[in-house]
Design a protein around this motif. Structure first.
Motif, PDB file in Angstrom:
ATOM      1  N   MET A   1       0.841  -1.178   0.000  1.00  0.00           N
ATOM      2  CA  MET A   1       0.000   0.000   0.000  1.00  0.00           C
ATOM      3  C   MET A   1       0.890   1.246   0.000  1.00  0.00           C
ATOM      4  O   MET A   1       1.890   1.313   0.679  1.00  0.00           O
ATOM      5  N   VAL A   2       0.432   2.211  -0.778  1.00  0.00           N
ATOM      6  CA  VAL A   2       1.143   3.478  -0.872  1.00  0.00           C
ATOM      7  C   VAL A   2       0.180   4.570  -0.444  1.00  0.00           C
ATOM      8  O   VAL A   2      -1.005   4.524  -0.756  1.00  0.00           O
ATOM      9  N   GLU A   4      -1.812   7.984  -0.400  1.00  0.00           N
ATOM     10  CA  GLU A   4      -2.371   8.780  -1.491  1.00  0.00           C
ATOM     11  C   GLU A   4      -1.442   9.934  -1.820  1.00  0.00           C
ATOM     12  O   GLU A   4      -0.924  10.612  -0.939  1.00  0.00           O
ATOM     13  N   GLU A   6       1.479   9.631  -3.049  1.00  0.00           N
ATOM     14  CA  GLU A   6       2.857   9.141  -3.081  1.00  0.00           C
ATOM     15  C   GLU A   6       3.057   8.250  -4.313  1.00  0.00           C
ATOM     16  O   GLU A   6       2.141   7.535  -4.716  1.00  0.00           O
ATOM     17  N   ASP A   8       3.991   5.102  -6.508  1.00  0.00           N
ATOM     18  CA  ASP A   8       3.998   3.653  -6.286  1.00  0.00           C
ATOM     19  C   ASP A   8       5.176   3.071  -7.055  1.00  0.00           C
ATOM     20  O   ASP A   8       5.190   3.098  -8.287  1.00  0.00           O
ATOM     21  N   GLU A  10       6.133   0.117  -7.801  1.00  0.00           N
ATOM     22  CA  GLU A  10       5.781  -0.941  -8.761  1.00  0.00           C
ATOM     23  C   GLU A  10       5.170  -0.342 -10.028  1.00  0.00           C
ATOM     24  O   GLU A  10       5.531  -0.705 -11.143  1.00  0.00           O
ATOM     25  N   GLU A  12       5.581   2.751 -11.090  1.00  0.00           N
ATOM     26  CA  GLU A  12       6.644   3.521 -11.751  1.00  0.00           C
ATOM     27  C   GLU A  12       7.536   2.606 -12.587  1.00  0.00           C
ATOM     28  O   GLU A  12       7.954   2.965 -13.681  1.00  0.00           O
TER      29      GLU A  12
END
Length: 112
Positions: A1-2, A4, A6, A8, A10, A12
């Motif tokens: 989980m990232v 909001e 921010e 991610d 994976e 990217e």
């Protein structure tokens, strides 16, 4: 989980693969390169890919025809192969109509 807002990592990494120049658009060529890399990520050698093409070709010939490609893979994959594979030239220097050199093609995938 990232969190909001921010990035991610994976996602990217996927963007780096699908849109390497980060122009906000995915060209057909970028998409096809991504799909081929996804489909072949578990492939260990060009010989494995050659084997797959050889299975498509008549009697294990060193070429595959346009018809064989369109009958056995998706239209997008066949379009990609037809536009990127060199025409097959036999031992006498004659180009065979609608025949494509899958050996040279698969080996070039592992060089780049």
């Amino acid at each position: 989980m990232v969190e909001e807002g921010e990035p991610d990592p994976e996602f990217e990494a996927i963007l780096d693969t699908v849109d390497p120049n980060r122009d906000g658009h995915v060209s057909l060529q970028e998409y096809m390169a991504f799909m081929i890399s996804r489909e072949t990520e578990n492939v260990k050698s060009s010989e494995e890919i050659e084997s797959a093409f050889r299975a498509l070709s008549s009697e294990g010939k060193p070429y595959v025809t346009k018809e064989q490609l369109y009958q056995n893979v998706t239209r997008e994959q066949a379009d990609y192969c037809v536009s990127h594979m060199k025409p097959y030239v036999d031992g006498k220097g004659c180009e065979l109509p609608t025949a494509f050199d899958y050996v040279e093609f698969t080996r070039s995938l592992f060089v780049n």
